[in-house]
Design a protein around this motif. Structure first.
Motif, PDB file in Angstrom:
ATOM      1  N   ALA A 126       1.286  -5.862   3.478  1.00 38.29           N
ATOM      2  CA  ALA A 126       1.786  -5.762   2.103  1.00 38.29           C
ATOM      3  C   ALA A 126       2.011  -4.297   1.736  1.00 38.29           C
ATOM      4  N   PRO A 127       3.222  -3.932   1.298  1.00 38.69           N
ATOM      5  CA  PRO A 127       3.494  -2.547   0.925  1.00 38.69           C
ATOM      6  C   PRO A 127       2.969  -2.177  -0.465  1.00 38.69           C
ATOM      7  N   THR A 128       2.687  -3.202  -1.298  1.00 39.94           N
ATOM      8  CA  THR A 128       2.211  -2.957  -2.663  1.00 39.94           C
ATOM      9  C   THR A 128       1.085  -3.929  -2.997  1.00 39.94           C
TER      10      THR A 128
ATOM     11  N   GLY B 193      -0.692   0.671  -7.672  1.00 39.30           N
ATOM     12  CA  GLY B 193      -0.447  -0.354  -6.675  1.00 39.30           C
ATOM     13  C   GLY B 193       0.830  -0.216  -5.877  1.00 39.30           C
ATOM     14  N   GLY B 194       1.517   0.921  -6.013  1.00 33.96           N
ATOM     15  CA  GLY B 194       2.771   1.110  -5.292  1.00 33.96           C
ATOM     16  C   GLY B 194       2.561   1.604  -3.869  1.00 33.96           C
ATOM     17  N   PRO B 195       3.654   1.822  -3.158  1.00 36.86           N
ATOM     18  CA  PRO B 195       3.557   2.250  -1.758  1.00 36.86           C
ATOM     19  C   PRO B 195       2.801   3.561  -1.550  1.00 36.86           C
ATOM     20  N   PHE B 196       2.749   4.412  -2.567  1.00 38.23           N
ATOM     21  CA  PHE B 196       2.088   5.706  -2.410  1.00 38.23           C
ATOM     22  C   PHE B 196       0.773   5.802  -3.180  1.00 38.23           C
ATOM     23  N   HIS B 197       0.312   4.697  -3.752  1.00 33.82           N
ATOM     24  CA  HIS B 197      -0.957   4.666  -4.468  1.00 33.82           C
ATOM     25  C   HIS B 197      -2.082   4.214  -3.541  1.00 33.82           C
ATOM     26  N   THR B 198      -3.315   4.486  -3.968  1.00 29.62           N
ATOM     27  CA  THR B 198      -4.484   4.014  -3.215  1.00 29.62           C
ATOM     28  C   THR B 198      -5.232   2.923  -3.965  1.00 29.62           C
ATOM     29  N   GLU B 199      -4.870   2.701  -5.221  1.00 30.48           N
ATOM     30  CA  GLU B 199      -5.479   1.627  -6.001  1.00 30.48           C
ATOM     31  C   GLU B 199      -4.475   1.122  -7.021  1.00 30.48           C
TER      32      GLU B 199
ATOM     33  N   TRP C 225      -3.696  -2.654   1.810  1.00 25.79           N
ATOM     34  CA  TRP C 225      -4.141  -3.151   0.519  1.00 25.79           C
ATOM     35  C   TRP C 225      -5.168  -4.264   0.702  1.00 25.79           C
ATOM     36  N   THR C 226      -6.225  -4.239  -0.128  1.00 27.91           N
ATOM     37  CA  THR C 226      -7.244  -5.292  -0.148  1.00 27.91           C
ATOM     38  C   THR C 226      -7.542  -5.656  -1.588  1.00 27.91           C
TER      39      THR C 226
ATOM     40  N   ARG D 170      -8.146  -6.141  -9.247  1.00 31.56           N
ATOM     41  CA  ARG D 170      -8.124  -4.761  -8.739  1.00 31.56           C
ATOM     42  C   ARG D 170      -7.913  -4.779  -7.232  1.00 31.56           C
ATOM     43  N   PHE D 171      -7.055  -3.877  -6.770  1.00 33.26           N
ATOM     44  CA  PHE D 171      -6.745  -3.730  -5.361  1.00 33.26           C
ATOM     45  C   PHE D 171      -6.950  -2.286  -4.949  1.00 33.26           C
ATOM     46  N   VAL D 172      -7.463  -2.077  -3.755  1.00 27.95           N
ATOM     47  CA  VAL D 172      -7.625  -0.733  -3.194  1.00 27.95           C
ATOM     48  C   VAL D 172      -7.215  -0.775  -1.724  1.00 27.95           C
ATOM     49  N   ARG D 173      -6.843   0.382  -1.224  1.00 26.69           N
ATOM     50  CA  ARG D 173      -6.489   0.463   0.194  1.00 26.69           C
ATOM     51  C   ARG D 173      -7.735   0.725   1.034  1.00 26.69           C
ATOM     52  N   VAL D 174      -7.795   0.083   2.179  1.00 24.52           N
ATOM     53  CA  VAL D 174      -8.827   0.328   3.181  1.00 24.52           C
ATOM     54  C   VAL D 174      -8.087   0.591   4.484  1.00 24.52           C
TER      55      VAL D 174
END
Length: 137
Positions: free
Chosen positions: A39-41, A93-99, A130-131, A122-126
């Motif tokens: 998922a890119p976003t 939540g975009g392609p360049f965000h981390t949360e 995205w998770t 809430r979503f964060v990158r791991v």
């Protein structure tokens, strides 16, 4: 929401994706469920998670759950039928965000009764992916 279910409901690849994107299941959420795409976003991940509930793909749900909040196992209730998704808003939540957050309303039926779930997730990158972390109050 989640309950016991050893079976999975599968969506035919050519059918419309349950997430409501307008694309086919195979080209939309099916590609994420099979691990063919990431998922890119945050919204795209949220849509794939909704579709995973709709088709009974508990493995995708667990795989995309943040390690700090992920349950040890997940069994879905076969009596629930997910019938529609509406994205209400979000932050980051975009392609360049981390949360990021995604607010949505998901409609379902259970035992013949219509209901809905309203959540601001809430979503964060791991490790770049995205998770799903949790729901905001």
């Amino acid at each position: 929401m989640p309950k016991k279910n050893a079976r999975s409901r599968t969506a035919a690849p050519e059918r419309p994706c349950p997430c409501g994107s307008g694309g086919s299941y195979a080209d939309c959420c099916g590609a994420l469920h099979r691990g063919r795409e990431a998922a890119p976003t945050a919204e795209r991940l949220m849509r794939s998670r909704y579709s995973a509930f709709a088709v009974g793909d508990a493995e995708h749900l667990l795989r995309t759950w943040h390690p700090s909040t992920r349950p040890a196992s997940l069994e879905l209730d076969p009596r629930q039928r997910w019938t529609g998704l509406e994205i209400l808003g979000g932050t980051g939540g975009g392609p360049f965000h981390t949360e990021g957050t995604v607010e949505f309303r998901a409609r379902f039926t259970e035992g013949g009764r219509a209901s809905s779930l309203h959540e601001n997730s809430r979503f964060v990158r791991v490790e770049g992916l995205w998770t799903y972390l949790d729901a905001l109050d």
